[in-house]
Design a protein around this motif. Sequence first.
Motif, PDB file in Angstrom:
ATOM      1  N   GLY A 178      32.721  21.552  54.870  1.00 56.23           N
ATOM      2  CA  GLY A 178      31.365  21.476  54.333  1.00 56.23           C
ATOM      3  C   GLY A 178      30.685  20.151  54.637  1.00 56.23           C
ATOM      4  N   GLN A 179      29.489  19.980  54.079  1.00 52.45           N
ATOM      5  CA  GLN A 179      28.724  18.740  54.230  1.00 52.45           C
ATOM      6  C   GLN A 179      29.039  17.809  53.076  1.00 52.45           C
ATOM      7  OE1 GLN A 179      24.522  19.209  53.632  1.00 52.45           O
ATOM      8  NE2 GLN A 179      24.033  17.078  54.135  1.00 52.45           N
ATOM      9  N   VAL A 180      29.273  16.546  53.377  1.00 51.32           N
ATOM     10  CA  VAL A 180      29.487  15.531  52.356  1.00 51.32           C
ATOM     11  C   VAL A 180      28.324  14.548  52.369  1.00 51.32           C
ATOM     12  CG1 VAL A 180      30.882  13.552  51.641  1.00 51.32           C
ATOM     13  CG2 VAL A 180      31.995  15.681  52.285  1.00 51.32           C
ATOM     14  N   ILE A 181      27.714  14.373  51.209  1.00 55.02           N
ATOM     15  CA  ILE A 181      26.688  13.346  51.017  1.00 55.02           C
ATOM     16  C   ILE A 181      27.361  12.201  50.278  1.00 55.02           C
ATOM     17  CG2 ILE A 181      24.451  12.824  49.952  1.00 55.02           C
ATOM     18  CD1 ILE A 181      24.038  15.979  50.029  1.00 55.02           C
ATOM     19  N   LEU A 182      27.282  11.016  50.832  1.00 55.25           N
ATOM     20  CA  LEU A 182      27.930   9.863  50.205  1.00 55.25           C
ATOM     21  C   LEU A 182      27.016   9.250  49.155  1.00 55.25           C
ATOM     22  CD1 LEU A 182      30.358   7.821  50.201  1.00 55.25           C
ATOM     23  CD2 LEU A 182      28.947   6.403  51.716  1.00 55.25           C
ATOM     24  N   GLU A 183      27.594   8.921  48.015  1.00 56.07           N
ATOM     25  CA  GLU A 183      26.911   8.095  47.015  1.00 56.07           C
ATOM     26  C   GLU A 183      27.774   6.876  46.753  1.00 56.07           C
ATOM     27  OE1 GLU A 183      25.295   8.139  42.374  1.00 56.07           O
ATOM     28  OE2 GLU A 183      25.694  10.031  43.416  1.00 56.07           O
ATOM     29  N   TYR A 184      27.138   5.715  46.751  1.00 53.95           N
ATOM     30  CA  TYR A 184      27.871   4.481  46.453  1.00 53.95           C
ATOM     31  C   TYR A 184      27.191   3.755  45.297  1.00 53.95           C
ATOM     32  CZ  TYR A 184      29.638  -0.229  46.447  1.00 53.95           C
ATOM     33  OH  TYR A 184      30.181  -1.422  46.015  1.00 53.95           O
ATOM     34  N   SER A 185      28.005   3.326  44.328  1.00 57.94           N
ATOM     35  CA  SER A 185      27.516   2.550  43.188  1.00 57.94           C
ATOM     36  C   SER A 185      28.165   1.180  43.159  1.00 57.94           C
ATOM     37  CB  SER A 185      27.820   3.254  41.861  1.00 57.94           C
ATOM     38  OG  SER A 185      27.023   4.378  41.657  1.00 57.94           O
ATOM     39  N   PRO A 186      27.369   0.105  43.238  1.00 59.94           N
ATOM     40  CA  PRO A 186      27.896  -1.212  42.879  1.00 59.94           C
ATOM     41  C   PRO A 186      27.926  -1.293  41.353  1.00 59.94           C
ATOM     42  CG  PRO A 186      25.592  -1.404  43.544  1.00 59.94           C
ATOM     43  CD  PRO A 186      25.962   0.049  43.665  1.00 59.94           C
ATOM     44  N   GLU A 187      29.062  -0.878  40.792  1.00 62.23           N
ATOM     45  CA  GLU A 187      29.151  -0.794  39.330  1.00 62.23           C
ATOM     46  C   GLU A 187      28.855  -2.160  38.710  1.00 62.23           C
ATOM     47  OE1 GLU A 187      32.211   0.345  35.726  1.00 62.23           O
ATOM     48  OE2 GLU A 187      32.931  -0.483  37.594  1.00 62.23           O
ATOM     49  N   SER A 188      28.329  -2.154  37.485  1.00 60.07           N
ATOM     50  CA  SER A 188      27.888  -3.383  36.819  1.00 60.07           C
ATOM     51  C   SER A 188      26.831  -4.103  37.655  1.00 60.07           C
ATOM     52  CB  SER A 188      29.075  -4.307  36.525  1.00 60.07           C
ATOM     53  OG  SER A 188      30.011  -3.655  35.697  1.00 60.07           O
ATOM     54  N   PHE A 189      25.982  -3.303  38.264  1.00 59.03           N
ATOM     55  CA  PHE A 189      24.895  -3.827  39.101  1.00 59.03           C
ATOM     56  C   PHE A 189      24.049  -4.852  38.358  1.00 59.03           C
ATOM     57  CE2 PHE A 189      20.291  -3.142  39.947  1.00 59.03           C
ATOM     58  CZ  PHE A 189      20.205  -3.702  41.208  1.00 59.03           C
ATOM     59  N   THR A 190      23.775  -4.598  37.078  1.00 58.46           N
ATOM     60  CA  THR A 190      22.896  -5.500  36.332  1.00 58.46           C
ATOM     61  C   THR A 190      23.506  -6.879  36.121  1.00 58.46           C
ATOM     62  OG1 THR A 190      23.739  -4.360  34.349  1.00 58.46           O
ATOM     63  CG2 THR A 190      21.534  -3.759  35.104  1.00 58.46           C
ATOM     64  N   GLY A 191      24.824  -7.007  36.322  1.00 60.81           N
ATOM     65  CA  GLY A 191      25.479  -8.300  36.188  1.00 60.81           C
ATOM     66  C   GLY A 191      25.853  -8.926  37.520  1.00 60.81           C
ATOM     67  N   THR A 192      25.185  -8.446  38.586  1.00 61.69           N
ATOM     68  CA  THR A 192      25.470  -8.910  39.943  1.00 61.69           C
ATOM     69  C   THR A 192      24.271  -9.677  40.493  1.00 61.69           C
ATOM     70  OG1 THR A 192      26.796  -6.913  40.297  1.00 61.69           O
ATOM     71  CG2 THR A 192      26.136  -8.138  42.262  1.00 61.69           C
ATOM     72  N   GLU A 193      24.534 -10.741  41.278  1.00 63.91           N
ATOM     73  CA  GLU A 193      23.424 -11.401  41.972  1.00 63.91           C
ATOM     74  C   GLU A 193      22.825 -10.408  42.971  1.00 63.91           C
ATOM     75  OE1 GLU A 193      27.085 -14.049  42.747  1.00 63.91           O
ATOM     76  OE2 GLU A 193      26.641 -11.918  42.446  1.00 63.91           O
ATOM     77  N   MET A 194      21.498 -10.335  43.030  1.00 56.19           N
ATOM     78  CA  MET A 194      20.857  -9.298  43.826  1.00 56.19           C
ATOM     79  C   MET A 194      21.128  -9.446  45.320  1.00 56.19           C
ATOM     80  SD  MET A 194      19.574  -7.088  41.803  1.00 56.19           S
ATOM     81  CE  MET A 194      21.068  -7.407  40.853  1.00 56.19           C
ATOM     82  N   ASP A 195      21.216 -10.673  45.811  1.00 61.38           N
ATOM     83  CA  ASP A 195      21.484 -10.825  47.238  1.00 61.38           C
ATOM     84  C   ASP A 195      22.879 -10.325  47.589  1.00 61.38           C
ATOM     85  OD1 ASP A 195      22.716 -12.922  45.889  1.00 61.38           O
ATOM     86  OD2 ASP A 195      22.255 -14.424  47.420  1.00 61.38           O
ATOM     87  N   TYR A 196      23.829 -10.511  46.662  1.00 65.23           N
ATOM     88  CA  TYR A 196      25.178 -10.016  46.913  1.00 65.23           C
ATOM     89  C   TYR A 196      25.233  -8.489  46.796  1.00 65.23           C
ATOM     90  CZ  TYR A 196      30.212  -9.456  46.878  1.00 65.23           C
ATOM     91  OH  TYR A 196      31.481  -9.056  47.185  1.00 65.23           O
ATOM     92  N   ALA A 197      24.524  -7.933  45.838  1.00 70.23           N
ATOM     93  CA  ALA A 197      24.472  -6.470  45.716  1.00 70.23           C
ATOM     94  C   ALA A 197      23.927  -5.856  46.999  1.00 70.23           C
ATOM     95  CB  ALA A 197      23.605  -6.064  44.520  1.00 70.23           C
ATOM     96  N   VAL A 198      22.876  -6.441  47.537  1.00 72.57           N
ATOM     97  CA  VAL A 198      22.288  -5.948  48.790  1.00 72.57           C
ATOM     98  C   VAL A 198      23.284  -6.082  49.935  1.00 72.57           C
ATOM     99  CG1 VAL A 198      20.506  -6.410  50.524  1.00 72.57           C
ATOM    100  CG2 VAL A 198      19.887  -6.323  48.100  1.00 72.57           C
ATOM    101  N   GLU A 199      23.997  -7.189  49.979  1.00 69.01           N
ATOM    102  CA  GLU A 199      24.987  -7.416  51.039  1.00 69.01           C
ATOM    103  C   GLU A 199      26.072  -6.335  51.033  1.00 69.01           C
ATOM    104  OE1 GLU A 199      28.494 -10.692  51.998  1.00 69.01           O
ATOM    105  OE2 GLU A 199      26.693 -11.367  50.952  1.00 69.01           O
ATOM    106  N   VAL A 200      26.583  -6.017  49.857  1.00 71.57           N
ATOM    107  CA  VAL A 200      27.635  -4.995  49.743  1.00 71.57           C
ATOM    108  C   VAL A 200      27.086  -3.621  50.111  1.00 71.57           C
ATOM    109  CG1 VAL A 200      29.237  -3.838  48.179  1.00 71.57           C
ATOM    110  CG2 VAL A 200      28.934  -6.316  48.038  1.00 71.57           C
ATOM    111  N   VAL A 201      25.912  -3.277  49.585  1.00 71.44           N
ATOM    112  CA  VAL A 201      25.319  -1.968  49.878  1.00 71.44           C
ATOM    113  C   VAL A 201      25.049  -1.823  51.371  1.00 71.44           C
ATOM    114  CG1 VAL A 201      23.247  -0.567  49.573  1.00 71.44           C
ATOM    115  CG2 VAL A 201      24.355  -1.594  47.585  1.00 71.44           C
TER     116      VAL A 201
END
Length: 365
Positions: free
Chosen positions: A163-186
Amino acid sequence: MMNYQKYKRFETVSLNDRTWPDKTIEKAPIWCSVDLRDGNQALVTPMNIQEKVKMFKLLVELGFKEIEVGFPSASQIEYDFLRLLIEENLIPDDVTVQVLTQCREHLIKRTFEALDGLDRAIVHIYNSTSILQRDVVFNKDEIKKIATDGCALVKKLCDNFKGQVILEYSPESFTGTEMDYAVEVVDAVLDVWGASKDNKVIVNLPSTVEMDTPNVFADQVEYVCRNLKDRERAIISVHPHNDRGCGVAATELALMAGADRVEGTLFGNGERTGNVDIVTVALNMYTHGVNPELDFTQMNDIKRTYEECTKMEVNPRSPYAGQLVFTAFSGSHQDAINKGIHKYHERHQKQWEVPYLPIDPADLN
């Protein structure tokens, strides 16, 4: 005297040229119910398989096109429930089920075993990126590698999945992460997946713990939307919790800030103080003349099924759905409502305008 000096504000983002305050919500987001996973794990007595099936059928009837059905690698009942949905052909063609798994090899492999036979599924992987968790659990380099290795394994397993797989990724505890680092990981996850405009990844930004006022969450969402290498290759999703009692407001401002998708539960059931209440968010849109694309016309039936499955009661003051929300005890309120309804019918008005009632109770039956 309470020791308020024990706490401090978490500084996460600076966005002085924010644009979301000038936006309005003009259309419904993609809705994803997590009642059967996040909601279920927060119940004193989790649903059995029969109750899960009943809840799943309710969610389908309400119009949800994406439903997170569980964490099949976490327990046998979660695994068996997904297998039952597949083998009994209970998933409509226009509904996509979503499954959650940590970025761990044996859990991801077990998840794919549970998905066998599906034409389409969302595989939702996550790992925590917060400063606190990096300090006490992981180091910074491990975090990004855990995310990209998990993504790479999902991509590899897709080769043998029909079948088709749609990927979802969550940087868990996003609200406690520096935004530039969250963007880097994503961005790193999107690169490994080979995401594009025609092969989008759901990037879920969870307020795993609600840590600040809703405007700060909106700034965080807008920051990510503006700073990804290619916004077109991502569906931006939010998964608000309600620790500060602001889940609905945070969701609405996040939609103004660019989010495309909302994960939540009926009536806000979820861990600690709950997830965002999708009934409230959707009917808030409805009262502004926006089609919520969910059907809450049979509210009493919905509540009855929800309460039977979850063994929880809808609060009598819960917006739109509570037993007392259309009850006025004040004589002056009663008088104004009666006169307003009389004028509404007398004038054959197309627009609802009645004092104290932001929505026509008859619309919810």
